[in-house]
Design a protein around this motif. Sequence first.
Motif, short mmCIF file in Angstrom:
data_model
loop_
_atom_site.label_atom_id
_atom_site.label_comp_id
_atom_site.label_asym_id
_atom_site.label_seq_id
_atom_site.Cartn_x
_atom_site.Cartn_y
_atom_site.Cartn_z
N THR A 142 0.56 -0.80 0.13
CA THR A 142 0.31 0.13 -0.07
C THR A 142 0.51 1.13 0.07
O THR A 142 0.24 2.42 -0.02
CB THR A 142 -0.87 0.64 1.54
OG1 THR A 142 -0.07 -0.20 2.41
CG2 THR A 142 -2.08 -1.06 1.13
N THR A 173 -6.01 -4.52 -7.83
CA THR A 173 -5.11 -3.22 -8.15
C THR A 173 -5.22 -2.55 -9.56
O THR A 173 -5.85 -1.36 -9.99
CB THR A 173 -4.20 -3.04 -7.09
OG1 THR A 173 -3.20 -3.64 -7.62
CG2 THR A 173 -4.15 -2.55 -5.66
N TYR A 311 -8.32 6.31 -5.27
CA TYR A 311 -8.16 4.71 -5.92
C TYR A 311 -6.70 5.16 -6.62
O TYR A 311 -5.77 5.67 -6.99
CB TYR A 311 -8.78 4.88 -6.76
CG TYR A 311 -9.23 5.86 -8.37
CD1 TYR A 311 -8.52 5.90 -9.62
CD2 TYR A 311 -9.80 6.97 -7.74
CE1 TYR A 311 -8.54 6.49 -10.44
CE2 TYR A 311 -10.43 8.09 -8.61
CZ TYR A 311 -9.56 7.51 -9.84
OH TYR A 311 -9.62 8.80 -10.93
N ASN A 323 -9.81 4.04 -2.33
CA ASN A 323 -9.46 4.63 -0.18
C ASN A 323 -10.58 4.79 0.42
O ASN A 323 -11.58 5.83 0.11
CB ASN A 323 -8.74 5.38 -0.67
CG ASN A 323 -7.25 5.49 0.87
OD1 ASN A 323 -8.84 5.01 1.68
ND2 ASN A 323 -5.87 5.55 1.21
N ASN A 325 -10.86 4.50 3.63
CA ASN A 325 -10.44 5.17 4.78
C ASN A 325 -11.22 6.62 5.98
O ASN A 325 -11.10 6.36 6.76
CB ASN A 325 -8.94 5.73 5.49
CG ASN A 325 -8.08 4.15 5.22
OD1 ASN A 325 -8.20 3.81 6.01
ND2 ASN A 325 -7.51 3.91 3.81
N SER A 331 -13.37 -2.12 5.97
CA SER A 331 -13.99 -2.17 4.35
C SER A 331 -15.35 -3.08 4.50
O SER A 331 -15.65 -3.42 3.59
CB SER A 331 -12.84 -2.82 3.80
OG SER A 331 -12.25 -3.76 4.26
N GLY A 356 -9.21 -1.38 4.64
CA GLY A 356 -8.96 0.82 4.57
C GLY A 356 -10.09 1.05 2.80
O GLY A 356 -10.16 1.96 2.58
N TYR A 357 -9.87 -0.10 3.07
CA TYR A 357 -10.47 -0.50 0.45
C TYR A 357 -11.33 -1.42 -0.04
O TYR A 357 -12.27 -2.12 1.06
CB TYR A 357 -9.18 -1.01 0.10
CG TYR A 357 -8.03 -0.43 0.49
CD1 TYR A 357 -7.23 0.67 -0.77
CD2 TYR A 357 -6.96 -0.35 1.56
CE1 TYR A 357 -5.87 1.72 -0.19
CE2 TYR A 357 -5.80 0.90 1.29
CZ TYR A 357 -5.60 1.80 0.27
OH TYR A 357 -4.40 1.97 0.51
#
Length: 389
Positions: A142, A173, A311, A323, A325, A331, A356-357
């Motif tokens: 990350t 990703t 993102y 993201n 957060n 999440s 967190g995503y």
Amino acid sequence: MKSINKFVKVAEQSGIRHISDFTDDLTDIIQLTVGEIDLPTPENTKQAGIEAIKNNYTKYTSNRGAENLRKTIANFTAAHYGMEFDWRSEIIVTVGASEGIDLALRTLCNIRDEVVIAAPAYPAYVSSTIITGAKPVFVDTTKTNFKMTADTLEAVITPQTKAVILNYPNNPTGTILKHAELAALAKVIIEHDLYVITDDVYDLIVYDDSGQAQSIVTLPNMRERTIVLNGVSKSHSMTGWRIGYVLAPVKIIDQMFKVHQTNVGTATSISQAAAIAALERDADNPQKLVKIFKERKELVTAALDEMGLAYVEPQGAFYIFVNINNLKLSSWEFSIKLIQDYKLAVVPGSAFSADGYIRISYAADKKILAEAMKRLEKAVNDLKIIADS
Ligand SMILES: Cc1ncc(COP(=O)(O)O)c(C=O)c1O
């Protein structure tokens, strides 16, 4: 009762499936969860499957895969990787790339070996590693643009490290490694005498003009230590046909073959016939998909920009990792809220070992994506008010 296998017991079910199972009974829900293309299998490929049945091509094939499919794969990979793989001895047709992941790990790993995995990670890498009795060792990507780097890899290597799993274009990703980044990883891998499992299932779904992502197997001195996993599930909208393939040196693949033969014998004959058409007559399908996905990606990224959510810009595959957060929920909590209150299903980052995503799959029609983004925006706005108050 006596206990069951301890490694199987601690392995977890896929979080991707877990969340989509959660939505099965709900109506009006938009599902952007499972990594599956909405478009049908291309026409020539479907016809080849139908013909196979009509012609009674419905028996066992050679256990390594039908000869004509292995020859087709050898031709395809010669053009694709620029490397010759011998159809007789260096290719096995598998039941999806999923079987390839299991074959590779079970062939390489002993109990307590360590397998390096970039997190966020496709969940099967983790569960398959655990089932062998080996230990997944995560490299947190990350803070390095979601890429495993030579330094972050080197930092986790121990005498127990056996293999590294690479997956670029990456799920979840969409990142890709450039030649220099692959070369830096290869140097560390060779220095520490490690194996590499490179999962290249998205390598033809890339958004730059190159048309494909480079694989580490093509770098000098890597072939002898690399197991390549690939297949037609993603490149040809063929997730249900279950055809993948493994490319590896004879010394490794001969051992993998024993696992394959014991487990599945052979992949489905009908699907193998269809896969030949996919790689020959429908060879241009990935380029067609890329055109469509590019527009969808732009729709989603524009909407995320509007919402102020960060993102990773996807360079390949058909996912976007966003993201969340700032929203002050895990999440999992956010994903459940999205389902229950906004009728939108995405995958929580925790399913990929990265909280967190959320992962949004944009393998869906633009109209559906536009409505999904409206629902996401509403959720984000409502939650921002709560988070700020
Ligand atoms: C990175 C990655 N590898 C492997 C697979 C499994 O592919 P298959 O359907 O060919 O088993 C997937 C499916 O989502 C994936 O994302």
